[in-house]
Design a protein around this motif. Structure first.
Motif, PDB file in Angstrom:
ATOM      1  N   ILE A 122      -9.840  -0.704 -11.472  1.00 54.64           N
ATOM      2  CA  ILE A 122      -8.919   0.304 -11.985  1.00 54.64           C
ATOM      3  C   ILE A 122      -9.143   0.442 -13.481  1.00 54.64           C
ATOM      4  N   LEU A 123      -9.237   1.681 -13.950  1.00 51.77           N
ATOM      5  CA  LEU A 123      -9.399   1.918 -15.374  1.00 51.77           C
ATOM      6  C   LEU A 123      -8.163   1.483 -16.135  1.00 51.77           C
ATOM      7  N   ASN A 124      -8.375   0.982 -17.335  1.00 48.12           N
ATOM      8  CA  ASN A 124      -7.272   0.548 -18.173  1.00 48.12           C
ATOM      9  C   ASN A 124      -6.327   1.721 -18.422  1.00 48.12           C
ATOM     10  N   GLY A 125      -5.038   1.517 -18.182  1.00 50.82           N
ATOM     11  CA  GLY A 125      -4.043   2.566 -18.370  1.00 50.82           C
ATOM     12  C   GLY A 125      -3.751   3.379 -17.128  1.00 50.82           C
ATOM     13  N   ALA A 126      -4.516   3.192 -16.057  1.00 47.93           N
ATOM     14  CA  ALA A 126      -4.319   3.976 -14.840  1.00 47.93           C
ATOM     15  C   ALA A 126      -3.489   3.229 -13.797  1.00 47.93           C
ATOM     16  N   GLU A 127      -2.863   2.140 -14.192  1.00 51.79           N
ATOM     17  CA  GLU A 127      -2.102   1.320 -13.257  1.00 51.79           C
ATOM     18  C   GLU A 127      -0.810   2.014 -12.824  1.00 51.79           C
ATOM     19  N   SER A 128      -0.375   1.674 -11.619  1.00 51.11           N
ATOM     20  CA  SER A 128       0.926   2.123 -11.140  1.00 51.11           C
ATOM     21  C   SER A 128       2.002   1.488 -11.999  1.00 51.11           C
ATOM     22  N   PHE A 129       3.194   2.106 -12.024  1.00 53.44           N
ATOM     23  CA  PHE A 129       4.293   1.471 -12.739  1.00 53.44           C
ATOM     24  C   PHE A 129       5.595   1.599 -11.962  1.00 53.44           C
ATOM     25  N   PHE A 130       6.457   0.605 -12.159  1.00 52.99           N
ATOM     26  CA  PHE A 130       7.753   0.534 -11.498  1.00 52.99           C
ATOM     27  C   PHE A 130       8.796   0.194 -12.551  1.00 52.99           C
ATOM     28  N   LEU A 131       9.851   0.999 -12.606  1.00 53.57           N
ATOM     29  CA  LEU A 131      10.932   0.799 -13.571  1.00 53.57           C
ATOM     30  C   LEU A 131      12.240   0.685 -12.790  1.00 53.57           C
ATOM     31  N   PRO A 132      12.711  -0.543 -12.542  1.00 56.23           N
ATOM     32  CA  PRO A 132      13.936  -0.715 -11.761  1.00 56.23           C
ATOM     33  C   PRO A 132      15.153  -0.182 -12.496  1.00 56.23           C
ATOM     34  N   GLY A 133      16.008   0.483 -11.757  1.00 55.78           N
ATOM     35  CA  GLY A 133      17.224   1.064 -12.332  1.00 55.78           C
ATOM     36  C   GLY A 133      18.307   1.129 -11.283  1.00 55.78           C
ATOM     37  N   VAL A 157       3.986   8.803 -17.356  1.00 64.79           N
ATOM     38  CA  VAL A 157       4.714   7.736 -18.051  1.00 64.79           C
ATOM     39  C   VAL A 157       5.909   8.264 -18.840  1.00 64.79           C
ATOM     40  N   LEU A 158       5.735   9.330 -19.611  1.00 62.25           N
ATOM     41  CA  LEU A 158       6.849   9.851 -20.416  1.00 62.25           C
ATOM     42  C   LEU A 158       7.996  10.347 -19.535  1.00 62.25           C
ATOM     43  N   LEU A 159       7.662  11.070 -18.473  1.00 63.47           N
ATOM     44  CA  LEU A 159       8.680  11.538 -17.542  1.00 63.47           C
ATOM     45  C   LEU A 159       9.373  10.351 -16.884  1.00 63.47           C
ATOM     46  N   GLY A 160       8.588   9.370 -16.467  1.00 65.48           N
ATOM     47  CA  GLY A 160       9.161   8.178 -15.840  1.00 65.48           C
ATOM     48  C   GLY A 160      10.112   7.445 -16.761  1.00 65.48           C
ATOM     49  N   GLY A 161       9.728   7.314 -18.030  1.00 63.70           N
ATOM     50  CA  GLY A 161      10.595   6.658 -19.004  1.00 63.70           C
ATOM     51  C   GLY A 161      11.897   7.406 -19.217  1.00 63.70           C
TER      52      GLY A 161
END
Length: 185
Positions: free
Chosen positions: A55-66, A85-89
């Protein structure tokens, strides 16, 4: 074939997270790409006993628990979770649980992408939905471009609270001269 055996320890990847585990006689073949749950691929080198994440650096999945309302973000064709990322944040800041998984073949290599099709991509979206379903009371989906199409398709197969489709290519205008493209084989 490489076998870690009962006492052997090898690196492994679960989704986009690199970890360490003991294997009980699991056999891996050298030079083979192994899929993991999120479209991540492993490459096994028997010579060095390395497992290389492609996986290319920065292309990882992300999870933000809320909170109890989950939002599944789906990136576009040839994109990666980094474009969400910005929308997710922002959504997480509003109290949502956010997951953006990387679709199979994306954020890796062009050679990896060659072997993928819409079904592989949709499997990645379904995996993301299943993960959110386990921790959220309701799920909305936001998709960008092809991700918007995947979001709409997901709504035909799963219980989705709301969908936001951003710039999804629903129709292709006649003036794009699609008829001049070579036929698919």
């Amino acid at each position: 074939a490489f076998s870690a055996g009962d006492r052997g320890v090898c690196d492994f990847v679960c989704g986009d997270y690199i970890g360490h585990c003991k294997n009980d006689g699991v056999n891996f073949k050298e030079g083979v790409l192994y899929p993991t749950g999120w479209g991540t691929l492993l490459f096994i080198s028997c010579w060095t006993r390395d497992v290389i994440e492609l996986i290319l650096n920065g292309a990882e999945s992300f999870f933000l628990p809320g909170g109890p309302h989950g939002v599944l973000l789906v990136h576009g064709f040839t994109g990666s979770p980094s474009e969400m990322v910005l929308l997710g944040g922002a959504l997480h800041h509003q109290g949502f649980t956010v997951l953006c998984m990387r679709m199979a073949g994306h954020g890796t290599t062009p050679e990896d992408m060659e072997h993928m099709n819409w079904e592989n991509w949709f499997d990645s979206v379904m995996d993301g939905y299943s993960l959110l379903e386990g921790c959220c009371e309701r799920i909305s989906v936001v998709g960008h471009s092809m991700g918007g199409l995947m979001a709409m398709l997901l709504s035909t197969r799963a219980e989705i609270y709301k969908i936001v489709s951003l710039a999804a290519p629903i129709f292709i205008a006649d003036e794009r001269e699609l008829r001049l493209l070579p036929p698919r084989e």
